[in-house]
Design an enzyme around this catalytic site. Structure first.
Site, mmCIF file in Angstrom:
data_model
loop_
_atom_site.group_PDB
_atom_site.id
_atom_site.type_symbol
_atom_site.label_atom_id
_atom_site.label_comp_id
_atom_site.label_asym_id
_atom_site.label_seq_id
_atom_site.Cartn_x
_atom_site.Cartn_y
_atom_site.Cartn_z
ATOM 1 N N ASP A 30 -38.940 75.309 0.943
ATOM 2 C CA ASP A 30 -39.852 76.155 0.159
ATOM 3 C C ASP A 30 -40.832 76.858 1.105
ATOM 4 O O ASP A 30 -41.389 76.230 2.020
ATOM 5 C CB ASP A 30 -40.620 75.301 -0.860
ATOM 6 C CG ASP A 30 -41.280 76.148 -1.935
ATOM 7 O OD1 ASP A 30 -40.906 76.001 -3.116
ATOM 8 O OD2 ASP A 30 -42.173 76.958 -1.591
ATOM 9 N N ILE A 31 -41.041 78.143 0.852
ATOM 10 C CA ILE A 31 -41.914 78.951 1.715
ATOM 11 C C ILE A 31 -43.395 78.575 1.526
ATOM 12 O O ILE A 31 -44.224 78.815 2.396
ATOM 13 C CB ILE A 31 -41.684 80.463 1.424
ATOM 14 C CG1 ILE A 31 -42.040 81.318 2.625
ATOM 15 C CG2 ILE A 31 -42.434 80.919 0.184
ATOM 16 C CD1 ILE A 31 -41.607 82.772 2.475
ATOM 17 N N ASN A 86 -38.911 73.782 -13.272
ATOM 18 C CA ASN A 86 -39.684 74.559 -14.241
ATOM 19 C C ASN A 86 -38.794 75.593 -14.931
ATOM 20 O O ASN A 86 -38.015 76.280 -14.277
ATOM 21 C CB ASN A 86 -40.832 75.283 -13.524
ATOM 22 C CG ASN A 86 -41.759 74.321 -12.801
ATOM 23 O OD1 ASN A 86 -42.001 73.216 -13.269
ATOM 24 N ND2 ASN A 86 -42.269 74.728 -11.651
ATOM 25 N N GLN A 93 -42.766 78.427 -14.259
ATOM 26 C CA GLN A 93 -41.693 79.031 -13.466
ATOM 27 C C GLN A 93 -42.119 80.406 -12.973
ATOM 28 O O GLN A 93 -42.507 81.263 -13.769
ATOM 29 C CB GLN A 93 -40.407 79.163 -14.309
ATOM 30 C CG GLN A 93 -39.234 79.729 -13.508
ATOM 31 C CD GLN A 93 -37.945 79.810 -14.325
ATOM 32 O OE1 GLN A 93 -37.963 79.707 -15.551
ATOM 33 N NE2 GLN A 93 -36.835 80.008 -13.648
ATOM 34 N N HIS A 99 -33.907 76.592 -10.262
ATOM 35 C CA HIS A 99 -34.066 75.876 -8.988
ATOM 36 C C HIS A 99 -34.717 74.524 -9.233
ATOM 37 O O HIS A 99 -35.509 74.371 -10.155
ATOM 38 C CB HIS A 99 -34.889 76.698 -7.992
ATOM 39 C CG HIS A 99 -36.206 77.154 -8.533
ATOM 40 N ND1 HIS A 99 -36.333 78.235 -9.373
ATOM 41 C CD2 HIS A 99 -37.460 76.682 -8.355
ATOM 42 C CE1 HIS A 99 -37.593 78.414 -9.688
ATOM 43 N NE2 HIS A 99 -38.316 77.473 -9.093
ATOM 44 N N PHE A 100 -34.359 73.593 -8.400
ATOM 45 C CA PHE A 100 -34.912 72.241 -8.459
ATOM 46 C C PHE A 100 -35.782 72.019 -7.230
ATOM 47 O O PHE A 100 -35.311 72.176 -6.101
ATOM 48 C CB PHE A 100 -33.793 71.191 -8.482
ATOM 49 C CG PHE A 100 -33.004 71.177 -9.762
ATOM 50 C CD1 PHE A 100 -32.125 72.204 -10.078
ATOM 51 C CD2 PHE A 100 -33.139 70.133 -10.665
ATOM 52 C CE1 PHE A 100 -31.407 72.206 -11.260
ATOM 53 C CE2 PHE A 100 -32.424 70.121 -11.850
ATOM 54 C CZ PHE A 100 -31.557 71.163 -12.146
ATOM 55 N N HIS A 101 -37.035 71.651 -7.461
ATOM 56 C CA HIS A 101 -37.921 71.316 -6.346
ATOM 57 C C HIS A 101 -37.677 69.868 -5.937
ATOM 58 O O HIS A 101 -37.649 68.976 -6.794
ATOM 59 C CB HIS A 101 -39.390 71.416 -6.769
ATOM 60 C CG HIS A 101 -39.851 72.787 -7.131
ATOM 61 N ND1 HIS A 101 -40.567 73.582 -6.261
ATOM 62 C CD2 HIS A 101 -39.710 73.513 -8.267
ATOM 63 C CE1 HIS A 101 -40.855 74.734 -6.864
ATOM 64 N NE2 HIS A 101 -40.356 74.713 -8.074
HETATM 65 P P1 5GP Z 1 -41.365 77.928 -9.548
HETATM 66 O O1 5GP Z 1 -42.825 78.033 -9.848
HETATM 67 O O2 5GP Z 1 -40.608 79.149 -10.004
HETATM 68 O O3 5GP Z 1 -40.761 76.654 -10.058
HETATM 69 O O4 5GP Z 1 -41.271 77.821 -7.974
HETATM 70 C C1 5GP Z 1 -40.879 78.870 -7.149
HETATM 71 C C2 5GP Z 1 -40.951 78.367 -5.728
HETATM 72 O O5 5GP Z 1 -40.265 79.267 -4.902
HETATM 73 C C3 5GP Z 1 -42.374 78.240 -5.187
HETATM 74 O O6 5GP Z 1 -42.583 76.905 -4.749
HETATM 75 C C4 5GP Z 1 -42.405 79.240 -4.026
HETATM 76 O O7 5GP Z 1 -43.153 78.798 -2.939
HETATM 77 C C5 5GP Z 1 -40.932 79.395 -3.689
HETATM 78 N N1 5GP Z 1 -40.576 80.692 -3.153
HETATM 79 C C6 5GP Z 1 -40.881 81.903 -3.700
HETATM 80 N N2 5GP Z 1 -40.371 82.889 -2.954
HETATM 81 C C7 5GP Z 1 -39.728 82.299 -1.907
HETATM 82 C C8 5GP Z 1 -39.004 82.817 -0.786
HETATM 83 O O8 5GP Z 1 -38.850 84.019 -0.598
HETATM 84 N N3 5GP Z 1 -38.476 81.902 0.075
HETATM 85 C C9 5GP Z 1 -38.628 80.553 -0.127
HETATM 86 N N4 5GP Z 1 -38.058 79.744 0.787
HETATM 87 N N5 5GP Z 1 -39.314 80.039 -1.165
HETATM 88 C C10 5GP Z 1 -39.851 80.908 -2.043
#
Ligand code: 5GP
Length: 150
Positions: A30-31, A86, A93, A99-101
Protein backbone atom coordinates in the site's frame (compact mmCIF):
# COMPACT_ATOMS: atom_id res chain seq x y z
CA UNK A 1 -17.26 -2.36 -13.66
CA UNK A 2 -14.70 0.42 -13.71
CA UNK A 3 -11.19 1.33 -14.80
CA UNK A 4 -9.65 2.23 -11.47
CA UNK A 5 -6.09 3.00 -10.50
CA UNK A 6 -5.76 -0.67 -9.54
CA UNK A 7 -6.72 -1.74 -13.09
CA UNK A 8 -3.92 0.47 -14.35
CA UNK A 9 -1.52 -1.09 -11.82
CA UNK A 10 -2.64 -4.58 -12.89
CA UNK A 11 -1.94 -3.68 -16.54
CA UNK A 12 1.45 -2.27 -15.56
CA UNK A 13 0.56 1.27 -16.66
CA UNK A 14 1.24 2.61 -13.17
CA UNK A 15 4.17 1.50 -11.04
CA UNK A 16 3.69 -0.42 -7.84
CA UNK A 17 5.70 -2.52 -5.44
CA UNK A 18 4.34 -5.88 -6.50
CA UNK A 19 4.86 -8.70 -4.00
CA UNK A 20 2.75 -11.40 -5.65
CA UNK A 21 1.02 -12.14 -8.95
CA UNK A 22 -0.82 -15.04 -10.56
CA UNK A 23 -3.44 -15.31 -13.32
CA UNK A 24 -6.24 -13.93 -11.12
CA UNK A 25 -4.64 -11.87 -8.37
CA UNK A 26 -2.02 -9.23 -7.73
CA UNK A 27 -0.67 -8.12 -4.36
CA UNK A 28 1.13 -4.82 -3.82
CA UNK A 29 2.44 -2.76 -0.95
CA UNK A 30 0.00 0.00 0.00
CA UNK A 31 1.30 3.44 -0.97
CA UNK A 32 -0.09 4.92 2.27
CA UNK A 33 0.65 2.17 4.80
CA UNK A 34 -1.17 2.07 8.12
CA UNK A 35 1.61 -0.12 9.46
CA UNK A 36 4.84 -1.70 8.29
CA UNK A 37 3.99 -4.36 5.71
CA UNK A 38 0.50 -3.05 4.86
CA UNK A 39 -0.36 -4.73 1.57
CA UNK A 40 -3.30 -4.98 -0.80
CA UNK A 41 -4.52 -8.19 -2.40
CA UNK A 42 -6.43 -7.31 -5.56
CA UNK A 43 -8.39 -9.61 -7.88
CA UNK A 44 -7.69 -8.83 -11.53
CA UNK A 45 -11.40 -8.85 -12.31
CA UNK A 46 -12.51 -5.18 -12.33
CA UNK A 47 -15.37 -5.58 -9.83
CA UNK A 48 -16.04 -2.53 -7.67
CA UNK A 49 -17.36 -4.29 -4.56
CA UNK A 50 -17.17 -7.82 -3.21
CA UNK A 51 -20.77 -8.61 -4.12
CA UNK A 52 -19.87 -8.06 -7.80
CA UNK A 53 -16.90 -10.42 -7.70
CA UNK A 54 -17.13 -13.80 -9.46
CA UNK A 55 -16.73 -17.01 -7.48
CA UNK A 56 -13.58 -17.76 -9.47
CA UNK A 57 -11.80 -14.55 -8.53
CA UNK A 58 -13.09 -14.63 -4.97
CA UNK A 59 -11.69 -18.15 -4.60
CA UNK A 60 -8.37 -17.02 -6.08
CA UNK A 61 -8.11 -14.24 -3.50
CA UNK A 62 -9.01 -16.64 -0.69
CA UNK A 63 -6.38 -19.09 -1.88
CA UNK A 64 -3.50 -16.62 -1.59
CA UNK A 65 -4.54 -14.44 1.37
CA UNK A 66 -3.22 -16.84 4.03
CA UNK A 67 0.08 -17.35 2.17
CA UNK A 68 0.73 -13.64 1.67
CA UNK A 69 -0.27 -12.93 5.27
CA UNK A 70 2.19 -15.57 6.49
CA UNK A 71 5.02 -13.99 4.48
CA UNK A 72 4.22 -10.48 5.75
CA UNK A 73 4.03 -11.68 9.37
CA UNK A 74 7.37 -13.43 9.03
CA UNK A 75 9.13 -10.46 7.44
CA UNK A 76 7.71 -7.78 9.76
CA UNK A 77 7.59 -9.83 12.94
CA UNK A 78 3.93 -8.90 13.43
CA UNK A 79 2.02 -11.30 15.64
CA UNK A 80 -1.40 -9.87 14.74
CA UNK A 81 -3.00 -8.85 11.47
CA UNK A 82 -6.27 -7.29 10.36
CA UNK A 83 -7.72 -8.25 6.99
CA UNK A 84 -9.88 -5.30 6.05
CA UNK A 85 -12.14 -5.03 3.04
CA UNK A 86 -14.17 -1.88 2.38
CA UNK A 87 -17.17 -1.87 0.05
CA UNK A 88 -18.73 1.43 -0.93
CA UNK A 89 -17.92 4.99 0.09
CA UNK A 90 -19.99 4.68 3.28
CA UNK A 91 -17.71 1.83 4.32
CA UNK A 92 -14.59 3.88 3.63
CA UNK A 93 -13.81 2.54 0.16
CA UNK A 94 -11.70 5.04 -1.76
CA UNK A 95 -10.56 2.98 -4.75
CA UNK A 96 -13.42 1.48 -6.74
CA UNK A 97 -11.89 -1.91 -7.39
CA UNK A 98 -12.20 -4.80 -4.92
CA UNK A 99 -9.17 -5.11 -2.66
CA UNK A 100 -8.26 -6.74 0.62
CA UNK A 101 -6.02 -4.89 3.06
CA UNK A 102 -3.50 -6.96 4.99
CA UNK A 103 -2.60 -4.74 7.95
CA UNK A 104 0.00 -6.05 10.40
CA UNK A 105 -0.54 -4.90 14.00
CA UNK A 106 2.24 -4.03 16.43
CA UNK A 107 0.64 -3.39 19.79
CA UNK A 108 3.87 -4.31 21.53
CA UNK A 109 5.68 -1.48 19.74
CA UNK A 110 3.63 1.12 21.58
CA UNK A 111 1.23 3.85 20.57
CA UNK A 112 1.76 6.63 18.06
CA UNK A 113 2.97 9.92 19.42
CA UNK A 114 0.20 12.36 18.54
CA UNK A 115 1.03 14.35 15.45
CA UNK A 116 3.98 12.16 14.61
CA UNK A 117 2.82 9.43 12.27
CA UNK A 118 5.34 6.60 12.31
CA UNK A 119 4.13 3.36 10.83
CA UNK A 120 6.80 1.40 12.69
CA UNK A 121 5.30 2.54 15.96
CA UNK A 122 1.58 2.27 15.02
CA UNK A 123 -1.34 2.00 15.49
CA UNK A 124 -2.07 3.58 12.11
CA UNK A 125 -5.35 1.70 12.27
CA UNK A 126 -7.85 2.35 15.04
CA UNK A 127 -11.25 0.73 15.18
CA UNK A 128 -14.25 1.61 17.27
CA UNK A 129 -16.45 -1.44 17.72
CA UNK A 130 -19.80 -0.69 19.32
CA UNK A 131 -21.77 -3.94 19.47
CA UNK A 132 -25.55 -3.86 19.68
CA UNK A 133 -27.92 -6.71 20.53
CA UNK A 134 -29.74 -9.31 18.48
CA UNK A 135 -32.93 -10.92 19.73
CA UNK A 136 -33.99 -14.45 18.86
CA UNK A 137 -36.93 -13.06 16.84
CA UNK A 138 -34.74 -10.62 14.90
CA UNK A 139 -32.18 -13.32 14.12
CA UNK A 140 -34.82 -15.76 12.86
CA UNK A 141 -36.53 -13.15 10.70
CA UNK A 142 -33.30 -11.73 9.23
CA UNK A 143 -31.70 -15.15 8.75
CA UNK A 144 -34.80 -16.48 6.96
CA UNK A 145 -34.68 -13.73 4.33
CA UNK A 146 -30.92 -13.93 3.78
CA UNK A 147 -30.90 -17.73 3.51
CA UNK A 148 -33.60 -17.56 0.85
CA UNK A 149 -31.18 -15.68 -1.45
CA UNK A 150 -28.23 -18.02 -0.97
P1 5GP B 1 -9.81 1.79 0.46
O1 5GP B 1 -10.10 2.97 1.33
O2 5GP B 1 -10.40 1.96 -0.92
O3 5GP B 1 -10.20 0.49 1.09
O4 5GP B 1 -8.24 1.73 0.34
C1 5GP B 1 -7.53 2.14 -0.79
C2 5GP B 1 -6.06 1.95 -0.48
O5 5GP B 1 -5.34 2.03 -1.68
C3 5GP B 1 -5.49 2.99 0.47
O6 5GP B 1 -4.91 2.33 1.59
C4 5GP B 1 -4.43 3.71 -0.38
O7 5GP B 1 -3.29 4.06 0.34
C5 5GP B 1 -4.14 2.69 -1.46
N1 5GP B 1 -3.74 3.26 -2.73
C6 5GP B 1 -4.40 4.24 -3.42
N2 5GP B 1 -3.77 4.51 -4.56
C7 5GP B 1 -2.68 3.69 -4.61
C8 5GP B 1 -1.62 3.52 -5.57
O8 5GP B 1 -1.56 4.17 -6.60
N3 5GP B 1 -0.68 2.57 -5.28
C9 5GP B 1 -0.75 1.83 -4.13
N4 5GP B 1 0.23 0.92 -3.95
N5 5GP B 1 -1.72 1.98 -3.20
C10 5GP B 1 -2.67 2.90 -3.45
Amino acid sequence: MTDSIFSKIIRGEIESHKIYEDDFVIAILDIGPLSEGHALVIPKEPAVTIDELSDEHAAAVGRVLPRITRAIKKVTGARAVNILQNNGADAGQAVEHVHFHIIPRFKDRGENVAGKPDIKNGPGLQMIWNPGTLTQEEALELGKHIKRLL
